[in-house]
Scaffold this motif. Structure first.
Motif, PDB file in Angstrom:
ATOM      1  N   VAL A  48       0.848  -1.192   0.000  1.00 47.12           N
ATOM      2  CA  VAL A  48       0.000   0.000   0.000  1.00 47.12           C
ATOM      3  C   VAL A  48       0.881   1.239   0.000  1.00 47.12           C
ATOM      4  O   VAL A  48       1.824   1.346   0.788  1.00 47.12           O
ATOM      5  N   ALA A  49       0.575   2.174  -0.896  1.00 48.52           N
ATOM      6  CA  ALA A  49       1.331   3.422  -0.983  1.00 48.52           C
ATOM      7  C   ALA A  49       0.395   4.604  -0.793  1.00 48.52           C
ATOM      8  O   ALA A  49      -0.769   4.570  -1.225  1.00 48.52           O
ATOM      9  N   CYS A  50       0.896   5.640  -0.147  1.00 47.43           N
ATOM     10  CA  CYS A  50       0.119   6.862   0.027  1.00 47.43           C
ATOM     11  C   CYS A  50       0.990   8.078  -0.252  1.00 47.43           C
ATOM     12  O   CYS A  50       2.093   8.207   0.284  1.00 47.43           O
ATOM     13  N   PHE A  67      -8.594  10.955  -0.537  1.00 46.93           N
ATOM     14  CA  PHE A  67      -9.290  11.602   0.569  1.00 46.93           C
ATOM     15  C   PHE A  67      -8.695  12.988   0.794  1.00 46.93           C
ATOM     16  O   PHE A  67      -7.607  13.306   0.293  1.00 46.93           O
ATOM     17  N   THR A  68      -9.420  13.798   1.550  1.00 44.48           N
ATOM     18  CA  THR A  68      -8.931  15.107   1.979  1.00 44.48           C
ATOM     19  C   THR A  68      -8.909  15.133   3.496  1.00 44.48           C
ATOM     20  O   THR A  68      -9.926  14.851   4.143  1.00 44.48           O
ATOM     21  N   PHE A  69      -7.739  15.457   4.053  1.00 45.06           N
ATOM     22  CA  PHE A  69      -7.538  15.493   5.508  1.00 45.06           C
ATOM     23  C   PHE A  69      -7.494  16.953   5.947  1.00 45.06           C
ATOM     24  O   PHE A  69      -6.720  17.751   5.405  1.00 45.06           O
ATOM     25  N   ALA A  87      -1.473  14.681   9.160  1.00 46.37           N
ATOM     26  CA  ALA A  87      -1.959  13.684   8.195  1.00 46.37           C
ATOM     27  C   ALA A  87      -1.049  12.468   8.181  1.00 46.37           C
ATOM     28  O   ALA A  87      -1.520  11.324   8.140  1.00 46.37           O
ATOM     29  N   VAL A  88       0.263  12.713   8.206  1.00 48.08           N
ATOM     30  CA  VAL A  88       1.221  11.598   8.218  1.00 48.08           C
ATOM     31  C   VAL A  88       1.015  10.752   9.466  1.00 48.08           C
ATOM     32  O   VAL A  88       0.999   9.508   9.397  1.00 48.08           O
ATOM     33  N   GLU A  89       0.816  11.402  10.600  1.00 50.67           N
ATOM     34  CA  GLU A  89       0.631  10.666  11.857  1.00 50.67           C
ATOM     35  C   GLU A  89      -0.669   9.856  11.837  1.00 50.67           C
ATOM     36  O   GLU A  89      -0.673   8.671  12.210  1.00 50.67           O
ATOM     37  N   ALA A  90      -1.752  10.479  11.376  1.00 56.90           N
ATOM     38  CA  ALA A  90      -3.046   9.799  11.367  1.00 56.90           C
ATOM     39  C   ALA A  90      -3.061   8.631  10.386  1.00 56.90           C
ATOM     40  O   ALA A  90      -3.552   7.546  10.705  1.00 56.90           O
ATOM     41  N   LEU A  91      -2.500   8.843   9.221  1.00 61.93           N
ATOM     42  CA  LEU A  91      -2.459   7.772   8.231  1.00 61.93           C
ATOM     43  C   LEU A  91      -1.521   6.657   8.646  1.00 61.93           C
ATOM     44  O   LEU A  91      -1.814   5.475   8.473  1.00 61.93           O
ATOM     45  N   GLY A  92      -0.392   7.052   9.219  1.00 60.30           N
ATOM     46  CA  GLY A  92       0.556   6.053   9.690  1.00 60.30           C
ATOM     47  C   GLY A  92      -0.052   5.129  10.720  1.00 60.30           C
ATOM     48  O   GLY A  92       0.224   3.923  10.737  1.00 60.30           O
ATOM     49  N   ALA A  93      -0.911   5.681  11.593  1.00 65.32           N
ATOM     50  CA  ALA A  93      -1.553   4.874  12.629  1.00 65.32           C
ATOM     51  C   ALA A  93      -2.455   3.817  12.011  1.00 65.32           C
ATOM     52  O   ALA A  93      -2.539   2.685  12.497  1.00 65.32           O
ATOM     53  N   ILE A  94      -3.119   4.180  10.917  1.00 67.21           N
ATOM     54  CA  ILE A  94      -4.012   3.224  10.247  1.00 67.21           C
ATOM     55  C   ILE A  94      -3.201   2.198   9.453  1.00 67.21           C
ATOM     56  O   ILE A  94      -3.450   0.993   9.523  1.00 67.21           O
ATOM     57  N   LEU A  95      -2.215   2.669   8.698  1.00 68.78           N
ATOM     58  CA  LEU A  95      -1.426   1.756   7.875  1.00 68.78           C
ATOM     59  C   LEU A  95      -0.613   0.760   8.720  1.00 68.78           C
ATOM     60  O   LEU A  95      -0.318  -0.336   8.278  1.00 68.78           O
ATOM     61  N   SER A  96      -0.286   1.162   9.920  1.00 72.43           N
ATOM     62  CA  SER A  96       0.477   0.273  10.795  1.00 72.43           C
ATOM     63  C   SER A  96      -0.294  -0.980  11.177  1.00 72.43           C
ATOM     64  O   SER A  96       0.280  -1.968  11.649  1.00 72.43           O
TER      65      SER A  96
END
Length: 327
Positions: A265-267, A306-308, A315-324
């Motif tokens: 998965v890439a973001c 999506f739009t954060f 955004a990096v922190e929130a997305l990182g928490a999900i991708l982890s």
């Protein structure tokens, strides 16, 4: 296909609606991509052959990506905000909800009849005649069928537009949605005059130097999660200013991240004023649309956005928490 909550008609019925009217306005989503533009311009070309007056609209004031300006009919595009006419029919292509129509929604609301042709899943139709098939790889594939049902000459310009939409939304026929039906349709389009080599050069081999500067920044910032299975990178508005870049210059970067060995998965995140625009891609069967929906976005299983509301760091922190925790 069977009637669903997002589909209340057939392409055959939509063809009959279009054949009976005189003026048609066609509009796609904000920040139009290859499928959006290819679908809209291909349908417009077919309708003009049949003597219809067609207004091809852009949903906002943003410029068209330079790599797509070769498409037949781009010179006739106009901002939806400039159209004062009341068209007999408004056709939304490659866009599932009114909000994504931008300035085009005002034209939709005053049109005599509304039509949607799309492949994005949605909870309810936004048009009198809505044909939406999420199982189809690209809206251009639906438009290709519709143009034949209209009895239009699909050689040349129509084939070029539809092939471009199909090629771009399947990632050069590399994504999971590149089915046998896709290749059969692509072959039909080539037989009708689409030139794969020329189209590929226009779309994928016209990168600016600014785009390469952004690529260098994105590579330097890559963050890997889950032992390299997920990757995030980001760009700020300052990055764009230093490179003299525009939004389109960042478009290739999500696929660059996706191409790294081991990545599932890439973001790619891009600062946009007080918000951050995120693009997600999956290399396997991970449902990135569900990740996008957790931030109020959406899309397809393998490609979503999506739009954060917040800073890039947030955004990096929130997305990182999900991708982890991606399975």
């Amino acid at each position: 296909m069977a009637v669903t909550p997002q589909t209340n008609t057939t392409l055959e019925e939509i063809a009959q609606v279009l054949l009976k009217v005189h003026t048609v306005a066609i509009c796609g989503h904000v920040s139009p991509d290859g499928d959006c533009l290819g679908s809209g311009l291909g349908l417009a070309c077919a309708l003009r052959q049949l003597g219809k007056t067609v207004f091809t609209l852009t949903a906002g004031p943003e410029s068209i990506d330079a790599s797509l300006r070769f498409l037949p009919g781009t010179s006739q595009l106009m901002s939806a905000s400039l159209l004062s006419d009341v068209p007999d029919v408004f056709v939304a292509v490659d866009v599932p909800i009114p909000e994504r129509l931008g300035e085009g929604d005002a034209v939709r609301r005053r049109a005599g009849t509304t039509v949607t042709v799309d492949h994005h899943a949605t909870d309810a139709p936004m048009a009198d005649y809505s044909y939406t098939d999420p199982d189809v790889a690209a809206t251009a594939l639906l438009v290709w069928k519709l143009c034949h049902l209209l009895g239009a000459d699909c050689e040349g310009a129509v084939a070029t537009c539809c092939y471009t939409g199909l090629m771009t939304d399947t990632g050069r026929f590399q994504y999971q949605n590149a089915t046998s039906a896709v290749f059969r349709a692509a072959a039909e389009m080539v037989e009708a005059g689409a030139l794969p080599g020329e189209i590929s050069r226009e779309v994928f081999q016209n990168r600016s130097r600014a785009s390469l500067q952004l690529e260098a920044v994105a590579i330097e910032r890559m963050e890997f999660l889950r032992e390299g299975q997920c990757v995030i990178s980001w760009l700020t508005e300052d990055d764009f200013q230093r490179a003299g870049a525009v939004k389109a210059d960042a478009e290739p970067l999500i696929n660059l991240l996706r191409s790294v060995i081991g990545v599932r998965v890439a973001c790619m995140l891009r600062q946009q004023g007080d918000a951050v625009r995120g693009s997600l891609r999956a290399k396997d069967d991970t449902d990135v649309a569900s990740i996008a929906r957790s931030f109020g976005g959406g899309g397809h299983r393998a490609a979503a956005g999506f739009t954060f509301q917040g800073s890039v760091a947030q955004a990096v922190e929130a997305l990182g928490a999900i991708l982890s925790h991606v399975e």
